[in-house]
Design an enzyme around this catalytic site. Structure first.
Site, mmCIF file in Angstrom:
data_model
loop_
_atom_site.group_PDB
_atom_site.id
_atom_site.type_symbol
_atom_site.label_atom_id
_atom_site.label_comp_id
_atom_site.label_asym_id
_atom_site.label_seq_id
_atom_site.Cartn_x
_atom_site.Cartn_y
_atom_site.Cartn_z
ATOM 1 N N CYS A 356 -12.960 -2.648 -43.042
ATOM 2 C CA CYS A 356 -12.195 -3.885 -43.252
ATOM 3 C C CYS A 356 -12.409 -4.473 -44.646
ATOM 4 O O CYS A 356 -11.445 -4.754 -45.369
ATOM 5 C CB CYS A 356 -12.543 -4.902 -42.167
ATOM 6 S SG CYS A 356 -14.263 -5.491 -42.154
ATOM 7 N N HIS A 409 -15.479 -9.502 -39.794
ATOM 8 C CA HIS A 409 -14.211 -8.788 -39.987
ATOM 9 C C HIS A 409 -13.327 -9.591 -40.932
ATOM 10 O O HIS A 409 -13.342 -10.832 -40.903
ATOM 11 C CB HIS A 409 -13.495 -8.593 -38.649
ATOM 12 C CG HIS A 409 -12.274 -7.717 -38.753
ATOM 13 N ND1 HIS A 409 -12.342 -6.391 -39.114
ATOM 14 C CD2 HIS A 409 -10.952 -7.981 -38.553
ATOM 15 C CE1 HIS A 409 -11.123 -5.874 -39.116
ATOM 16 N NE2 HIS A 409 -10.258 -6.825 -38.799
ATOM 17 N N HIS A 421 -4.899 -4.776 -42.135
ATOM 18 C CA HIS A 421 -6.358 -4.604 -42.068
ATOM 19 C C HIS A 421 -6.714 -3.224 -41.531
ATOM 20 O O HIS A 421 -5.865 -2.497 -41.004
ATOM 21 C CB HIS A 421 -6.983 -5.703 -41.191
ATOM 22 C CG HIS A 421 -6.619 -5.604 -39.734
ATOM 23 N ND1 HIS A 421 -7.454 -5.996 -38.718
ATOM 24 C CD2 HIS A 421 -5.491 -5.154 -39.111
ATOM 25 C CE1 HIS A 421 -6.865 -5.808 -37.546
ATOM 26 N NE2 HIS A 421 -5.681 -5.303 -37.757
#
Length: 446
Positions: A356, A409, A421
């Site tokens: 990420c 994240h 993402h």
């Protein structure tokens, strides 16, 4: 919610009332037979609900394992980032120590020469006595005394410079040693974090396999109980999970909109209250001007306490959000979108696989801005904003608490409540709703 089991009840009822021969073809089920059929239908319904509950628990365990893996992977990224910072600090401290050593060597050489000169010239008292014996007499003695004092002062200054340089060199050496120790500790922490991440990712992959096998068996049972094919049961289950996810996303989006509206309302009320207070203060000053403390003519002396120029009024409006660099955000979004379909790999930062924070780092690197490969540090090095201020290219974060240090994240905002993402192990880089999952709780602009 209990599923309808009309079909199951009918099957059960037919089973207990099926005629054994033509003689009882018009047999009417007894009350006990009806109750037995209903009991079997209820038992089947309980089995259906129980199986669905097991499927839900399996999905929840998979989600928990996925989050744990993401947290461990970002913890590793953080450990690597801290190791990089520690090594950088070690290099700086080592260079400073070497400079201090070189300075000490120069001052030490000067101090040594001063000591040797002191021994050669002798003490001030001896110089004065020798001068009295010279033909020049007292005048020469005074000259020699003055020279000796100058030499002594220079000696003291060089000694002081030496002691200062020695102290700085010692401090620099200790700082370099401390930096080296911190780098060694950071390296050890990174090694432990790597082991933890590998274990968490392996656990998530194992959970995915286990859950997939478990759901396959449960769906087979569900299909038998409902009298449908396994394929249809799988399709219905996928549709049910998709419906639930959309409901959760809709609720999260609505909650975010309500929170943003409440924030904007509070800001507007605060601005109105401030403007009202300033207006009242201005009226008071106009009605009760300050007393004249001098003898000068009021008509010739301007009043500095008030002004009719609106440009001097304090600005009560909220400052606009800082816009992203021209072209930078668009380049970041374009880069991230070009990676869609590439696999998630923990700790990866391209060019063909990403995690990420590696993806957001790469996206903004393409836009000309450097970000660390660590979601917590990306948030710390960006400007926090509200969800209502999001613009394409901004960063969207998920954390386990209200503390930014809990972030695990990050995604790139693409506009219209969509993000790009690298989700997790087993899922490729994708563009989807910002609320596809649990709602994000941090937002920032690089």
């Amino acid at each position: 919610m209990r599923r309808p089991v009309i079909g199951i009840a009918l099957v059960a009822l037919v089973a207990v009332t099926a005629p054994a021969s033509a003689d009882n073809a018009h047999h009417t089920p007894t009350r006990s037979e009806v109750r037995e059929a209903e009991r079997k239908a209820d038992a089947a319904a309980d089995d259906v609900d129980g199986i669905q509950a097991q499927i839900d628990r399996a999905n929840a365990s998979l989600e928990a394992a996925s989050i744990a893996a993401q947290q461990a992977a970002e913890a590793y990224n953080g450990a690597v980032w801290r190791l990089q910072q520690a090594r950088k600090a070690e290099r700086v401290a080592t260079r400073a120590s070497r400079r201090a050593d070189r300075s000490l060597a120069v001052v030490k050489h000067d101090y040594r020469d001063a000591i040797l000169e002191s021994f050669v010239t002798g003490s001030p008292d001896l110089n004065e006595f020798s001068a009295l014996l010279d033909a020049d007499g007292l005048s020469s003695a005074l000259d020699r005394v003055a020279t000796s004092e100058i030499v002594q002062r220079e000696f003291v200054e060089k000694r002081s410079a030496y002691e200062s340089a020695a102290g700085k060199a010692e401090e620099a050496e200790e700082a370099a040693e401390d930096a080296t120790d911190e780098a060694a500790d950071a390296k050890a922490d990174a090694g432990e974090a790597k082991d933890d991440a590998e274990a968490a990712v392996a656990a998530a992959q194992s959970a995915a396999t286990t859950v997939a096998d478990e759901k396959a068996l449960l769906l087979q049972k569900l299909a038998r109980l409902e009298g449908i094919s396994v394929d249809l049961a799988q399709q219905r289950q996928a549709a049910l999970e998709q419906q639930r996810q959309e409901e959760i996303a809709e609720q999260a989006q609505q909650q975010a909109a309500e929170e943003q509206a409440a924030l904007e309302q509070a800001q507007q009320e605060a601005a109105e209250e401030q403007a009202q207070q300033e207006q009242e203060q201005e009226q008071e000053e106009q009605e009760d001007p300050p007393a004249d403390s001098g003898d000068s003519d009021d008509s010739d002396t301007p009043d500095d306490t008030t002004t009719d120029d609106p440009s001097d009024e304090p600005d009560t409006e909220e400052p606009p959000a800082t816009p992203p660099p021209a072209g930078g955000a668009a380049a970041a979004v374009a880069f991230a979108r070009a990676q869609i379909g590439e696999p998630y790999v923990w700790a990866a930062d391209g060019p063909d696989s990403w995690d990420c924070s590696g993806l957001t780092m790469g996206a903004w690197a393409a836009a000309g801005k450097s970000l660390p490969h660590y979601s917590v540090a990306q948030y710390a090095q960006s400007t926090p904003i509200s969800s209502g201020s999001l613009q394409p290219g901004d960063l969207v974060f998920w954390g386990s608490s209200s503390d930014p240090s809990s972030i695990y994240h990050v995604a790139l905002y693409a506009g219209n409540n969509m993000i790009i993402h690298a989700p997790r192990t087993g899922r490729d880089v994708s563009e989807e709703s910002m609320y596809y999952w649990i709602p994000p709780n941090f937002f920032a602009r690089p």
